[in-house]
Design an enzyme around this catalytic site. Structure first.
Site, PDB file in Angstrom:
ATOM      1  N   ARG A 243      37.899  -4.477  -9.164  1.00 53.10           N
ATOM      2  CA  ARG A 243      37.106  -4.832  -7.986  1.00 53.10           C
ATOM      3  C   ARG A 243      37.473  -3.877  -6.869  1.00 53.10           C
ATOM      4  NH1 ARG A 243      34.009  -6.860 -10.654  1.00 53.10           N
ATOM      5  NH2 ARG A 243      33.203  -8.992 -10.672  1.00 53.10           N
ATOM      6  N   GLU A 272      30.041  -2.756  -1.922  1.00 51.23           N
ATOM      7  CA  GLU A 272      28.916  -2.356  -2.781  1.00 51.23           C
ATOM      8  C   GLU A 272      27.592  -2.891  -2.239  1.00 51.23           C
ATOM      9  OE1 GLU A 272      29.780  -3.535  -6.838  1.00 51.23           O
ATOM     10  OE2 GLU A 272      31.752  -2.596  -6.745  1.00 51.23           O
ATOM     11  N   HIS A 290      28.997   0.580 -10.684  1.00 48.67           N
ATOM     12  CA  HIS A 290      29.432  -0.692 -11.301  1.00 48.67           C
ATOM     13  C   HIS A 290      28.781  -0.887 -12.680  1.00 48.67           C
ATOM     14  CE1 HIS A 290      31.103  -4.899 -10.164  1.00 48.67           C
ATOM     15  NE2 HIS A 290      31.156  -4.719 -11.472  1.00 48.67           N
TER      16      HIS A 290
END
Ligand code: 8YV
Length: 324
Positions: A243, A272, A290
């Site tokens: 993360r 993000e 991602h």
């Protein structure tokens, strides 16, 4: 189930999964696939029996406080759930489930891809060829770092950390050391060719490549900060498929700009989908949007896990992947 539960799927999911959801539930789909805003999500909690969110949906405590809640389960699409305030969900008696196991290999594959790409400068090389700027082979052209035989340091020796260790040790003859909060049986660690060290710092100091595989949020926020980046070898690389908030992004950018570490391979970011301009300007980073679990097989399996979890819940059985 007598009356079908009303469920909201917040993003487009693989067709095969959406078909099953449509059969089993009174399902609403987000056909535009635009991320939902806080207001829409708050309303959803008041009007659906289940909401099926992803990492692109933020569910802080404030969202649960807005009115009469109808939602009884959040069937998260993904193993990580730091975008959901778990304490708030528990407070309001909402069950939360995730999708562990099915994305282990694909996420470790992306970590491996980032490690190889940043060490061997494949992103830079590809950009050069595509720009028509390659002037031909020469012995000193785009020299990278050898991967085989180096030391990998893993932070977080769960399913994905172990899968990464296996790839690096058995595929690339790497020594593997790791930090994990709880003690791992050395015999178990040895199955992955890995050895546990006492502290995060011990791992950072030993590793040529550091790969992050711990959960985000909570006490892991900014686990990798300026002090810890300074403990890494100047020639080392940081790989993050966990993360974004595990790394202090501003400190990382500074470390990359000033040669405190040599490079980074990142699949996740602090805010993000915003990736800072200064990070995008660097050549010694490989940046992915991602993609860890982004294969047809895995995304379908993730969706089916959510189906299993909410089906069990509404049939009065224990959902297999309950986290709250
Ligand atoms: C998902 C992930 O794509 O499962 C996770 O934790 O990071 C990714 O595999 C994403 O989180 C979906 O919500």
């Amino acid at each position: 189930m007598t009356e079908k539960p009303r469920i909201l799927v917040t993003r487009r999911w693989p067709d095969a999964v959406e078909r099953v959801l449509a059969e089993r539930f009174d399902a609403s789909f987000n056909t535009s696939d635009v991320a939902m805003d806080a207001k829409t999500l708050a309303e959803a909690l008041q009007s659906f029996d289940a909401v099926l969110p992803t990492v692109s949906d933020r569910l802080p405590a404030s969202l649960f406080e807005e009115g009469d809640l109808r939602t009884r389960i959040l069937g998260n699409f993904g193993v990580g759930y730091n975008h959901i305030d778990i304490a708030a969900a528990e407070h309001y008696g909402i069950t939360v489930t995730n999708t562990p196991g099915v994305l282990t290999d694909c996420t470790a594959d992306i970590a491996m891809a980032l490690l190889l790409s940043v060490a061997r400068r494949t992103g830079e090389g590809e950009r050069e060829v595509r720009a028509g700027q390659w002037t031909g082979w020469r012995p000193t052209h785009m020299i990278g770092t050898k991967v085989t035989g180096k030391t990998l340091g893993i932070i977080g020796f769960g399913r994905i950390g172990k899968a990464m260790a296996k790839r690096c040790h058995f595929g690339f003859d790497m020594d593997v050391v790791f930090y994990n909060r709880s003690k791992i049986d050395p015999v178990e660690a040895a199955r992955y060719g890995a050895r546990q060290l006492e502290t995060v710092e011990d791992v950072l100091a030993a590793a040529d490549f550091v790969s992050l595989h711990c959960p985000g949020g909570g006490e892991n926020r900014h686990l990798i900060n300026a002090q810890r980046l300074a403990v890494m070898k100047p020639g080392a690389y940081l790989i993050n498929t966990a993360r974004g908030d595990v790394v202090d992004e501003a400190a990382l950018i500074h470390a990359l700009e000033t040669g405190i570490i040599r490079g980074a391979g990142l699949d996740v970011f602090e805010a993000e989908p915003n990736v800072p301009e200064r990070l995008r300007a660097l050549e010694n980073v490989v940046l992915l949007p991602h993609l860890g679990s982004a294969t047809e097989e895995t995304r379908t399996a993730m969706g089916m896990k959510v189906v299993d979890n909410i089906t069990a819940f509404f049939e009065g059985r224990e959902p297999p992947d309950r986290v709250a």
